[in-house]
Enzyme design. Structure first.
Site, short mmCIF file in Angstrom:
data_model
loop_
_atom_site.label_atom_id
_atom_site.label_comp_id
_atom_site.label_asym_id
_atom_site.label_seq_id
_atom_site.Cartn_x
_atom_site.Cartn_y
_atom_site.Cartn_z
N ASN A 6 0.86 -1.19 0.00
CA ASN A 6 0.00 0.00 0.00
C ASN A 6 0.90 1.23 0.00
OD1 ASN A 6 -1.84 2.03 0.43
ND2 ASN A 6 -2.13 1.56 2.62
N TRP A 7 0.93 1.91 -1.15
CA TRP A 7 1.83 3.06 -1.28
C TRP A 7 1.25 4.33 -0.67
CZ3 TRP A 7 3.91 2.57 -7.05
CH2 TRP A 7 4.59 1.35 -7.16
N LYS A 8 0.02 4.24 -0.18
CA LYS A 8 -0.65 5.41 0.43
C LYS A 8 -0.55 6.61 -0.51
CE LYS A 8 0.77 3.55 4.87
NZ LYS A 8 0.17 3.49 6.18
N HIS A 83 -9.44 0.60 4.64
CA HIS A 83 -8.17 0.85 5.33
C HIS A 83 -8.43 1.76 6.53
CE1 HIS A 83 -4.10 2.24 6.14
NE2 HIS A 83 -3.69 1.16 5.49
N GLU A 85 -6.90 4.20 7.66
CA GLU A 85 -6.74 5.64 7.40
C GLU A 85 -8.00 6.20 6.75
OE1 GLU A 85 -2.97 5.38 5.34
OE2 GLU A 85 -2.01 4.80 7.21
N GLY A 159 2.13 2.05 10.68
CA GLY A 159 3.01 3.21 10.56
C GLY A 159 3.65 3.64 11.86
N SER A 189 3.33 -2.37 10.29
CA SER A 189 4.79 -2.30 10.46
C SER A 189 5.50 -3.61 10.10
CB SER A 189 5.14 -1.84 11.88
OG SER A 189 4.61 -0.55 12.12
N GLY A 210 2.79 -1.24 4.27
CA GLY A 210 2.76 0.18 3.95
C GLY A 210 4.15 0.73 3.72
N GLY A 211 4.74 1.31 4.76
CA GLY A 211 6.02 1.99 4.64
C GLY A 211 7.10 1.17 3.94
C1 PEP Z 1 -0.72 -0.06 5.74
O1 PEP Z 1 -0.65 1.06 5.25
O2 PEP Z 1 -1.63 -0.83 5.41
C2 PEP Z 1 0.31 -0.47 6.69
C3 PEP Z 1 0.21 -1.64 7.28
O3 PEP Z 1 1.32 0.44 6.92
P1 PEP Z 1 2.75 0.13 7.66
O4 PEP Z 1 3.28 -1.14 7.06
O5 PEP Z 1 3.58 1.33 7.34
O6 PEP Z 1 2.46 -0.03 9.11
#
Ligand code: PEP
Length: 231
Positions: A6-8, A83, A85, A159, A189, A210-211
């Site tokens: 997920n590049w957000k 999601h 967010e 995140g 994470s 994500g990150g």
């Molecule tokens: C996500 O955005 O779905 C996510 C799990 O982010 P991160 O891996 O940065 O915690």
């Protein structure tokens, strides 16, 4: 195993360089979910590409939204829905998430539907209640559809650098599967150095990243860990 990035609202890696790095990894379905403007370049590079959200109507006066038909035309294979967010910052309700998922599946897209509790809900002992409400909304609307995948994403782990322990994640995944029998990805994470132990758990069917998906080598390492976990 499925690993989705997920590049957000980031530009993300260069699609053809990412595709080249992923080409030799077998035994994992890799998905990328760029911002809408990144969908066509990712599709063009041969990456399985999901949107980060999708609306339930085919078209209409819904400024800022995108329909399943539009995603299909752009070459997307699916969409993330629900999601945290979206739920936290844009007020997405369980009903809206379920409608999005149902419409996307009905149009022929794949869906990764996210669920997960906040820290406060976990501290109050409400984790199972929260997961039950979120998963049942999706299950009542979509059933155990074969293009539906769930993602357990504890909000406190997204995140933040705080990852659920493999045991805690396994417990939540088993509970989610008891409510709706579909694959469940873990998100929160995930990094190259914790991916293997998470994906060794029997009910963790992959990762939503994500990150660490924004950097080609870290994302590829997570995909490789997923491949090794079931080999
Ligand atoms: C996500 O955005 O779905 C996510 C799990 O982010 P991160 O891996 O940065 O915690």
């Amino acid at each position: 195993m499925i690993v989705a990035g997920n590049w957000k609202m980031f530009v993300g890696p260069e699609p053809s360089a990412l595709a080249a790095r992923l080409a030799s990894i077998e035994g994992v379905d890799v998905v990328v979910a760029p911002a809408y403007t990144g969908i066509c370049p990712c599709v063009g590079a041969g990456l399985t590409t999901y949107a980060q959200n999708v609306h339930w109507e085919p078209e209409g006066a819904y400024t800022g939204e995108v329909s399943p038909a539009m995603l299909l035309e752009a070459g997307a294979a699916g969409a993330i829905v629900g999601h945290s967010e979206r739920r936290q910052y844009f007020g997405e309700s369980d009903t809206a998430v379920a409608r999005r998922a149902r419409a996307a599946l009905g149009a022929g897209l794949g869906v990764i539907a996210c669920v997960g509790e906040t820290q406060e809900e976990r501290d109050m002992g409400d984790t199972e209640t929260v997961l039950r409400v979120q998963v049942e909304a999706i299950g009542d609307s979509c059933g155990p559809h074969d293009r539906l995948v769930l993602a357990y994403e504890p909000v406190w782990a997204i995140g933040t650098g705080r990852t659920a322990t493999p045991e805690l994640a396994q417990e939540a995944h088993a509970f989610i599967k008891s409510l709706l029998d579909r694959p469940v990805l873990y998100g929160g994470s995930v990094k190259p150095d914790n991916a293997a132990e998470l994906m060794a758990q029997p009910d963790i069917d992959g990762a939503l990243v994500g990150g660490a998906s924004l950097e080609i080598d870290s994302f590829a390492s997570i995909c490789e860990a997923a491949a090794r976990s079931r080999s």
